[in-house]
Design a protein around this motif. Sequence first.
Motif, short mmCIF file in Angstrom:
data_model
loop_
_atom_site.label_atom_id
_atom_site.label_comp_id
_atom_site.label_asym_id
_atom_site.label_seq_id
_atom_site.Cartn_x
_atom_site.Cartn_y
_atom_site.Cartn_z
N TRP A 24 38.95 14.87 8.21
CA TRP A 24 38.25 14.17 7.14
C TRP A 24 38.15 15.05 5.89
O TRP A 24 38.39 14.59 4.78
CB TRP A 24 36.85 13.76 7.59
N SER A 25 37.81 16.33 6.08
CA SER A 25 37.69 17.21 4.92
C SER A 25 39.05 17.46 4.29
O SER A 25 39.15 17.62 3.07
CB SER A 25 37.04 18.53 5.32
N ALA A 28 39.70 14.46 2.20
CA ALA A 28 38.77 14.34 1.07
C ALA A 28 39.08 15.35 -0.03
O ALA A 28 38.41 15.35 -1.06
CB ALA A 28 37.34 14.51 1.55
N GLN A 30 39.02 18.82 0.21
CA GLN A 30 38.21 20.03 0.23
C GLN A 30 39.07 21.29 0.09
O GLN A 30 38.59 22.32 -0.34
CB GLN A 30 37.43 20.12 1.54
N TYR A 31 40.34 21.22 0.42
CA TYR A 31 41.21 22.40 0.39
C TYR A 31 42.24 22.32 -0.72
O TYR A 31 43.18 23.07 -0.74
CB TYR A 31 41.91 22.56 1.74
N ASP A 32 42.06 21.42 -1.68
CA ASP A 32 43.03 21.28 -2.76
C ASP A 32 42.98 22.45 -3.73
O ASP A 32 44.01 22.89 -4.22
CB ASP A 32 42.79 19.98 -3.53
#
Length: 64
Positions: A24-25, A28, A30-32
């Motif tokens: 999910w992260s 979403a 979160q690691y871009d």
Amino acid sequence: MSGLAFLIPVALLLGLGGLAAFLWSLGAGQYDDMDGAALRILIDEDGVSVPAAMTSATGREPGL
């Protein structure tokens, strides 16, 4: 032995929950931007400018 029959499914459920949270992260975003958070601490948000006497003849701030 009956403890293992309870703990193994609980461990599998916790593992699947962690995998679902990671996916999910990842989806979403979160690691871009991994470097942005590290560089944002260096940005001066107060808008305080360096006095003209501190700037060099080239117009660049000292130490930059």
